[in-house]
Each structure stands twice: as C-alpha cells, then as structure tokens.
Scaffold this active site. Sequence first.
Site, PDB file in Angstrom:
ATOM      1  N   THR A  15       0.795  -1.326  -0.039  1.00 17.63           N
ATOM      2  CA  THR A  15       0.101  -0.209   0.025  1.00 17.63           C
ATOM      3  C   THR A  15       0.915   1.220   0.117  1.00 17.63           C
ATOM      4  OG1 THR A  15      -1.621  -1.324   1.172  1.00 17.63           O
ATOM      5  CG2 THR A  15      -1.655   1.434   1.418  1.00 17.63           C
ATOM      6  N   ASP A  59       1.537  -6.275  -4.670  1.00 16.95           N
ATOM      7  CA  ASP A  59       0.656  -6.626  -3.515  1.00 16.95           C
ATOM      8  C   ASP A  59       1.123  -7.764  -2.736  1.00 16.95           C
ATOM      9  OD1 ASP A  59      -2.647  -5.809  -2.695  1.00 16.95           O
ATOM     10  OD2 ASP A  59      -1.614  -7.369  -1.716  1.00 16.95           O
ATOM     11  N   SER A  60       1.306  -7.416  -1.348  1.00 12.17           N
ATOM     12  CA  SER A  60       1.844  -8.531  -0.711  1.00 12.17           C
ATOM     13  C   SER A  60       1.091  -9.865  -0.546  1.00 12.17           C
ATOM     14  CB  SER A  60       2.547  -8.093   0.736  1.00 12.17           C
ATOM     15  OG  SER A  60       1.478  -8.431   1.665  1.00 12.17           O
ATOM     16  N   ASP A  92      -0.065  -7.314   4.390  1.00 11.69           N
ATOM     17  CA  ASP A  92      -0.656  -8.453   4.700  1.00 11.69           C
ATOM     18  C   ASP A  92       0.068  -9.565   4.993  1.00 11.69           C
ATOM     19  OD1 ASP A  92      -3.091  -7.067   4.028  1.00 11.69           O
ATOM     20  OD2 ASP A  92      -3.274  -7.643   1.912  1.00 11.69           O
ATOM     21  N   THR A 168       2.692 -10.157  14.406  1.00  9.89           N
ATOM     22  CA  THR A 168       1.681 -10.766  13.646  1.00  9.89           C
ATOM     23  C   THR A 168       1.010  -9.640  13.125  1.00  9.89           C
ATOM     24  OG1 THR A 168       1.349 -12.606  14.891  1.00  9.89           O
ATOM     25  CG2 THR A 168      -0.680 -11.800  14.066  1.00  9.89           C
TER      26      THR A 168
HETATM   27  N1  ASP Z   1      -2.879  -5.375   0.483  1.00  7.44           N
HETATM   28  C1  ASP Z   1      -1.664  -4.764   0.967  1.00  7.44           C
HETATM   29  C2  ASP Z   1      -0.409  -5.537   0.771  1.00  7.44           C
HETATM   30  O1  ASP Z   1      -0.359  -6.371   1.626  1.00  7.44           O
HETATM   31  C3  ASP Z   1      -2.116  -4.197   2.031  1.00  7.44           C
HETATM   32  C4  ASP Z   1      -0.847  -3.076   2.596  1.00  7.44           C
HETATM   33  O2  ASP Z   1      -0.063  -2.946   2.074  1.00  7.44           O
HETATM   34  O3  ASP Z   1      -1.189  -2.752   3.792  1.00  7.44           O
HETATM   35  O4  ASP Z   1       0.210  -5.288   0.126  1.00  7.44           O
END
Ligand code: ASP
Length: 346
Positions: A15, A59-60, A92, A168
């Site tokens: 993000t 995106d992770s 994530d 976590t």
């Molecule tokens: N979906 C995003 C990710 O893990 C969420 C984030 O970065 O906060 O890449």
Amino acid sequence: MSKKPRILIIYTGGTIGMIEDPKTKALRPFDFTHLIENVPKVKMLDYIIDNIQFHPPIDSSDMNPEHWTDIARSIAENYDAYDGFVVLHGTDTMAYTASALSFMLENLHKPVIITGSQLPVGEVRTDGEENLITALQIAAATDEAGRPMVREVAILFENYLWRGNRSTKRSADNFNAFKSNNYPALAKIGLGIQFDRDALAKVEEIRPLNPHYNLNPSVMAIDLFPGLREEVLTHLLATPGIKGIVLRTYGAGNGPTAKWFVDALKGAIDRGVVILNVTQCVNGSVHPTRYVAGDLLAATGVISGADITFEAAITKMMYLFGLNLSPLEVATYLRQPIAGEITLPN
Ligand code: ASP
C-alpha cells in the site's frame, strides 16, 4: 567528521507505494520514484540511500518463497556495502516475510527493518511517510560503541519496533497494525526512539553472514474446530508430498481425545510427516502436559511449538525442510529457538 550512514531500501510493493486505479478506484502497486517523490523529507536525513525494486512491485498477497529468496539475496549481495536495510512491503504478509528472512539470514548482525503503511504515501493522512523515515533512522541507529543498535530482522510500524519472527498483523484498519503477542517491543516510538536493549537480539560473536536461499514449501496448516470430521482430517493428512504440518490447536495445545483423531495423527507421523502444535490463542504458549488432551498429542509425537507465531511456524518449517534435513532433525530444530522465535519453557 563522522561518516554518513549508508542504507539500502528494497521496495517490494504494498500500500505504501500504491496509487488509485482511475477506473476501478482500487489500489494497485506503483513504482519507487512515485513513492520517494512523496516523501521529500527523506532528503533531510543526511544518509546515503540507494534502492532496489521489485519489477513489478506487488501486493504482498502475491508474495511467495521465491520473493523471499530475492530479498535475502539483495541483502546478502550488498551486505558489506551498507550499514542497514529497509524493506518496503505490504502489510498483509509482512510477518511471514519477516519470519522467513530471520531464518534465511543466519549470523545477521546488521538491521533489516521492514515497514509499509495502511494508507498510500500520496494520501494526505498517510502513515507511510512517518513509517519510512523512522525505519531509515532505526536502520542507521548505532550504540555508543558505533555498532548497529538493531542486529536482527524487525518490523517497524507506527509506534513500535517488533521482532520480525514474533510479529503478527493484528489490524486491517489501525495504524498500529502489528503486534508481538508473546515478546516485548524492541523499541517504542514517540517523541524519540526508545530501544529496549534487553529485548533486542544480542550478537556475541560477529560471524560472516550465511544466507540460505532454499525454502521447501511442502508444508500446510490444519485448523482444529469442534465438529472436524474424521474423513476430512484423514484426507488432509494424506495430502501428497506434504512434509510438515502446523496443527492449530485449542488453548494450551489441546485437541480432541477421540481415538480416530489421535490415530490419524500418529499414522501421519509414522509416515515421516512432522507435525507442530501451535495454539490458536493470540497470546500464550503450548503446554503439552497440562491437560490429558494435550498429553495425548505429545505422546503421538506431535512437537510442541511453545509460543511460536503461526507465521514463524510455517516459514521455519519451509526453511528447515529447505536445508534437506531428515524429519528427526527438523523436529530437533523446531524444539529450539534458532532466531529468537520461541521462548523455551523453564
Ligand atoms: N494488500 C496490501 C499488501 O499487503 C495491504 C498493505 O500493504 O497494507 O500489499
């Protein structure tokens, strides 16, 4: 004149660097130039900062063990040239990456600080700017002897620095998105950065970094719940090619006492599958002999995961099987901390 800290940023996505898709309004990863242009204050730090980025940034949720190898390789190949490393990553799966890197980077004695954000850096109320700047400052921090203050893989998020393999993701909404439920914060971030020296990893002897790039993802998790049917469990335990299972149990590591349940686990263990008992509770430890229900599991050969997180359990198994160890050797290493990931019972 003291020399400027040299920090390498590894941008994987998440993000922090995302922008809104003009059509769907959904967030998607964008490149590092966009990210860094939105954090002009970085220039106020008198550091030498270089970067490496994932092409494309992800995106992770798309993270996998090959990406962990890429990150570990980027750190190992640049290890001597930098004082510290900042990994920008989606939240994530950040705790999985942090755990995996903590095992892969044996003999680490420099900071690897992983951060990201809940809101993109381009947004007015972003937490990304503060997280990035604080992560850089922590990666550059030294003690009175000039040694790196942090000599391990850690997650920096909002007000806390956590040990990576103890962390976590606990909130999809709050800026304080991470927590170690079984280990104190390595630092508290307020007006200043207050390190907890007792909690930080101590490196007695500096040995050359020994990176391990091979992970074996032949592992799986089984979550217990009242009503789990025998045929479902038997089917899961017979999954082809599986070498290790994280069994998510109740409370202090308890499971059903029914004969079919205990026999099914024993059968898998006899076939050479390693089963690790990890509690579903967010806080506390497996105490295998506290209840008959836990004792039965231990008697079948299920290994106590003590207070390990699910993320560390899964990645530690991938790492140990990646070393081509026998089930007996894997079981031995699962019982002991190899990167500060568990607290052994007294
Ligand atoms: N979906 C995003 C990710 O893990 C969420 C984030 O970065 O906060 O890449």
